[in-house]
Motif scaffolding. Sequence first.
Motif, PDB file in Angstrom:
ATOM      1  N   TYR A   5       0.862  -1.132  -0.125  1.00 17.84           N
ATOM      2  CA  TYR A   5      -0.056  -0.094   0.205  1.00 17.84           C
ATOM      3  C   TYR A   5       0.879   1.302  -0.035  1.00 17.84           C
ATOM      4  O   TYR A   5       0.753   2.218  -0.761  1.00 17.84           O
ATOM      5  CB  TYR A   5      -0.834  -0.089   1.243  1.00 17.84           C
ATOM      6  N   ALA A   6       1.794   1.008   0.825  1.00 21.58           N
ATOM      7  CA  ALA A   6       2.797   2.288   0.868  1.00 21.58           C
ATOM      8  C   ALA A   6       3.366   2.745  -0.336  1.00 21.58           C
ATOM      9  O   ALA A   6       3.792   3.845  -0.684  1.00 21.58           O
ATOM     10  CB  ALA A   6       3.896   2.286   2.131  1.00 21.58           C
ATOM     11  N   LEU A   7       3.960   1.696  -0.918  1.00 22.07           N
ATOM     12  CA  LEU A   7       4.900   1.776  -2.229  1.00 22.07           C
ATOM     13  C   LEU A   7       3.969   2.296  -3.228  1.00 22.07           C
ATOM     14  O   LEU A   7       4.330   3.421  -4.080  1.00 22.07           O
ATOM     15  CB  LEU A   7       5.583   0.608  -2.507  1.00 22.07           C
ATOM     16  N   LEU A   8       2.891   1.926  -3.474  1.00 22.53           N
ATOM     17  CA  LEU A   8       1.706   1.994  -4.473  1.00 22.53           C
ATOM     18  C   LEU A   8       1.189   3.572  -4.179  1.00 22.53           C
ATOM     19  O   LEU A   8       1.280   4.306  -5.009  1.00 22.53           O
ATOM     20  CB  LEU A   8       0.460   1.227  -4.477  1.00 22.53           C
ATOM     21  N   GLY A   9       0.960   3.869  -2.854  1.00 22.38           N
ATOM     22  CA  GLY A   9       0.495   5.421  -2.675  1.00 22.38           C
ATOM     23  C   GLY A   9       1.562   6.280  -3.075  1.00 22.38           C
ATOM     24  O   GLY A   9       1.241   7.425  -3.486  1.00 22.38           O
ATOM     25  N   THR A  10       2.666   5.891  -2.601  1.00 19.81           N
ATOM     26  CA  THR A  10       3.992   7.064  -2.898  1.00 19.81           C
ATOM     27  C   THR A  10       4.365   7.213  -4.147  1.00 19.81           C
ATOM     28  O   THR A  10       4.418   8.272  -4.845  1.00 19.81           O
ATOM     29  CB  THR A  10       5.290   6.398  -2.241  1.00 19.81           C
ATOM     30  N   ALA A  11       4.355   6.201  -5.049  1.00 17.36           N
ATOM     31  CA  ALA A  11       4.398   6.161  -6.556  1.00 17.36           C
ATOM     32  C   ALA A  11       3.078   6.981  -7.017  1.00 17.36           C
ATOM     33  O   ALA A  11       3.454   7.998  -8.089  1.00 17.36           O
ATOM     34  CB  ALA A  11       4.168   4.829  -7.144  1.00 17.36           C
ATOM     35  N   LEU A  12       1.992   6.949  -6.430  1.00 16.50           N
ATOM     36  CA  LEU A  12       0.814   7.698  -7.032  1.00 16.50           C
ATOM     37  C   LEU A  12       0.853   9.248  -6.826  1.00 16.50           C
ATOM     38  O   LEU A  12       0.702  10.010  -7.661  1.00 16.50           O
ATOM     39  CB  LEU A  12      -0.386   7.237  -6.447  1.00 16.50           C
ATOM     40  N   PHE A  13       1.361   9.433  -5.545  1.00 16.39           N
ATOM     41  CA  PHE A  13       1.758  10.720  -4.874  1.00 16.39           C
ATOM     42  C   PHE A  13       2.401  11.569  -5.918  1.00 16.39           C
ATOM     43  O   PHE A  13       2.638  12.793  -6.272  1.00 16.39           O
ATOM     44  CB  PHE A  13       1.944  11.016  -3.441  1.00 16.39           C
ATOM     45  N   VAL A  14       3.723  10.881  -6.028  1.00 16.24           N
ATOM     46  CA  VAL A  14       4.674  11.274  -7.232  1.00 16.24           C
ATOM     47  C   VAL A  14       4.221  11.698  -8.520  1.00 16.24           C
ATOM     48  O   VAL A  14       4.482  12.678  -8.839  1.00 16.24           O
ATOM     49  CB  VAL A  14       6.232  10.474  -7.158  1.00 16.24           C
ATOM     50  N   ILE A  15       3.427  10.750  -8.970  1.00 21.00           N
ATOM     51  CA  ILE A  15       2.940  11.041 -10.447  1.00 21.00           C
ATOM     52  C   ILE A  15       1.993  12.187 -10.355  1.00 21.00           C
ATOM     53  O   ILE A  15       1.659  13.056 -11.142  1.00 21.00           O
ATOM     54  CB  ILE A  15       2.110   9.875 -10.882  1.00 21.00           C
ATOM     55  N   ARG A  16       1.116  12.347  -9.013  1.00 21.15           N
ATOM     56  CA  ARG A  16       0.057  13.395  -8.984  1.00 21.15           C
ATOM     57  C   ARG A  16       0.347  14.607  -8.034  1.00 21.15           C
ATOM     58  O   ARG A  16      -0.193  14.904  -7.348  1.00 21.15           O
ATOM     59  CB  ARG A  16      -1.240  12.765  -8.485  1.00 21.15           C
ATOM     60  N   ARG A  17       1.816  14.710  -8.102  1.00 22.14           N
ATOM     61  CA  ARG A  17       2.114  15.812  -7.078  1.00 22.14           C
ATOM     62  C   ARG A  17       1.820  17.134  -7.199  1.00 22.14           C
ATOM     63  O   ARG A  17       1.219  17.917  -6.252  1.00 22.14           O
ATOM     64  CB  ARG A  17       3.884  15.716  -7.101  1.00 22.14           C
ATOM     65  N   GLU A  18       1.419  17.524  -8.648  1.00 25.04           N
ATOM     66  CA  GLU A  18       0.559  18.867  -8.918  1.00 25.04           C
ATOM     67  C   GLU A  18      -0.720  18.737  -8.123  1.00 25.04           C
ATOM     68  O   GLU A  18      -1.154  19.773  -7.734  1.00 25.04           O
ATOM     69  CB  GLU A  18       0.726  18.956 -10.509  1.00 25.04           C
ATOM     70  N   ALA A  19      -1.364  17.544  -8.176  1.00 27.96           N
ATOM     71  CA  ALA A  19      -2.746  17.451  -7.810  1.00 27.96           C
ATOM     72  C   ALA A  19      -2.819  17.583  -6.249  1.00 27.96           C
ATOM     73  O   ALA A  19      -3.646  18.181  -5.651  1.00 27.96           O
ATOM     74  CB  ALA A  19      -3.391  16.051  -8.261  1.00 27.96           C
ATOM     75  N   LEU A  20      -1.607  16.983  -5.747  1.00 31.02           N
ATOM     76  CA  LEU A  20      -1.513  17.037  -4.195  1.00 31.02           C
ATOM     77  C   LEU A  20      -1.230  18.259  -3.647  1.00 31.02           C
ATOM     78  O   LEU A  20      -1.964  18.941  -2.879  1.00 31.02           O
ATOM     79  CB  LEU A  20      -0.358  16.259  -3.802  1.00 31.02           C
ATOM     80  N   LYS A  21      -0.494  19.267  -4.393  1.00 35.51           N
ATOM     81  CA  LYS A  21      -0.313  20.624  -4.318  1.00 35.51           C
ATOM     82  C   LYS A  21      -1.504  21.351  -4.245  1.00 35.51           C
ATOM     83  O   LYS A  21      -1.807  22.306  -3.624  1.00 35.51           O
ATOM     84  CB  LYS A  21       0.851  21.224  -5.271  1.00 35.51           C
ATOM     85  N   GLU A  22      -2.546  21.223  -5.282  1.00 31.28           N
ATOM     86  CA  GLU A  22      -3.597  21.832  -5.464  1.00 31.28           C
ATOM     87  C   GLU A  22      -4.448  21.524  -4.367  1.00 31.28           C
ATOM     88  O   GLU A  22      -5.163  22.489  -3.694  1.00 31.28           O
ATOM     89  CB  GLU A  22      -4.325  21.377  -6.955  1.00 31.28           C
ATOM     90  N   MET A  23      -4.519  20.264  -3.707  1.00 32.58           N
ATOM     91  CA  MET A  23      -5.554  20.025  -2.809  1.00 32.58           C
ATOM     92  C   MET A  23      -5.329  20.568  -1.528  1.00 32.58           C
ATOM     93  O   MET A  23      -6.004  21.053  -0.716  1.00 32.58           O
ATOM     94  CB  MET A  23      -5.493  18.319  -2.648  1.00 32.58           C
ATOM     95  N   LEU A  24      -3.829  20.573  -1.110  1.00 33.16           N
ATOM     96  CA  LEU A  24      -3.298  21.200  -0.028  1.00 33.16           C
ATOM     97  C   LEU A  24      -3.514  22.715  -0.146  1.00 33.16           C
ATOM     98  O   LEU A  24      -3.837  23.473   1.080  1.00 33.16           O
ATOM     99  CB  LEU A  24      -1.888  20.953   0.193  1.00 33.16           C
ATOM    100  N   GLY A  25      -3.465  23.363  -1.516  1.00 29.40           N
ATOM    101  CA  GLY A  25      -3.658  24.811  -1.440  1.00 29.40           C
ATOM    102  C   GLY A  25      -5.222  25.051  -1.261  1.00 29.40           C
ATOM    103  O   GLY A  25      -5.603  26.002  -0.764  1.00 29.40           O
ATOM    104  N   LEU A  26      -6.044  24.202  -2.010  1.00 30.21           N
ATOM    105  CA  LEU A  26      -7.419  24.619  -1.584  1.00 30.21           C
ATOM    106  C   LEU A  26      -7.774  24.261  -0.120  1.00 30.21           C
ATOM    107  O   LEU A  26      -8.617  25.032   0.482  1.00 30.21           O
ATOM    108  CB  LEU A  26      -8.188  23.437  -2.308  1.00 30.21           C
TER     109      LEU A  26
END
Length: 470
Positions: free
Chosen positions: A429-450
């Motif tokens: 779970y942790a490896l898959l999640g980390t890979a997705l967060f790296v791929i979607r790092r702009e989405a993560l930045k947007e979510m935290l910004g909102l």
Amino acid sequence: MSRLSHPLVQVAAALALTAGWVAVFFGGGALPVIPTYEELGVVLTVVVSGVAVLGASFLLAWGAETAEKDVPRAFAIAVLAVLAVAPEYAVDALYAWNAGSGGATTAACADLSAAAVEAGETQLARACHDANLAVANMTGANRILIGIGWAGIAVFTVWRAAKTHDSAVRDREGWLSDAVTLDRAIATEVAFLFAATVWAFFVPLGGGIDALDTFLLVGLYVTYIGIIIRGDVDAEEEHVGVPNYFQQWSLPWRPMVVLTLFAYSGTMIFTAVEPFAHGLETIGVENGIPEFFMIQWIAPLASESPELIVVVVLVNKARSTAGFNALISSKLNQWTLLIGTLSVVFSLAYGQYGVLPFDQKQAAEIWITAAQSYFALAILVNFEISVREALTIFVLFISQVLLEFIIIRDIVALPLTSYELLLVYAAAYALLGTALFVIRREALKEMLGLAADAGRTALGREPVHPEYAD
């Protein structure tokens, strides 16, 4: 409108579903013709209480939808989520109380062998066993909410979209690529759930659930409520049926209806789910299923049923966005309030401050639960979940449960223990999640910004991320 489709007739039908439970729980023994639920027997108790939970879930959903006329939608859904998971709190609190009253301190439990604790050979051993059950029930409930709740509702929403024409469902090319899009306003819930998930990885390192966990996790939830309650009332979405009918009522009758629906449905759910879950446990144990497995998986599945029913009701009204908001809010309050209050209940029963202990196996259960949450958030960080992603969540969840059952029952010889299995899945779970967060790092930045902008708005300040506004 026919008489049978009148909103008050629908409310009466939902109330009728709870009538049997009201009779046996509140009136049982008062009259010779009305038995108590203990006298009904296990099977009838499961049926009567289960039907009452179904009726109460409809009333709860209608109350929350009606409340959106007067309070921010996120706050109405947060109240719904707390009421829907109240039985889970009650079950976990019972085990934590038994652990505290039995003197299950971290030091005392560490001196006992795993076999002695499992068998409950002494009062202290049983108390330590109950402490482990409190953690097992909590982790089971959280993993069910994501593994079955989030995944199942996503697939159900896409499937129902052919009839409901839900605007939140996107038809996309590719194998199982159709997706449910989420309201970007859910960024606040996702951000707070992300923070709670990160902290959860550190909980086992403290040797138990302590005051620091309570302070941080409960503090997160209080802060979250403080932000969403300051939000604007969104009255733009048109409701139908019972909520629409009650929303036409004038003040003060409309809020009184909402409070009555919340109070009645909450009472029904709180009183009926525990016997419902306990009855299922008894049936399972009588049929050879281990107690620990029943308490971790079957009892939480029963106690999670009200919120799942509520979300199905919302999806059938093409309100999948509100449904997912409810599921995410439920996960947030279980992952903060539920964990954080266990130490408080334990200390009250113990008579002084204490740390709720758990063994090595339960530490691994917390890690895999945190890792599953981490992976699921990586999927939702771009504000959508596809059928393929939902099925991935479900397959990972159900395969781990089935493999653990095989190991516990020794059905097939596997080259690893139950503890090792949990660690393997947690790592996956942790490896898959980390890979997705790296791929979607702009989405993560947007979510935290909102989420940050929502916090600033609640404090009366101007948002600083206009580029993320709709």
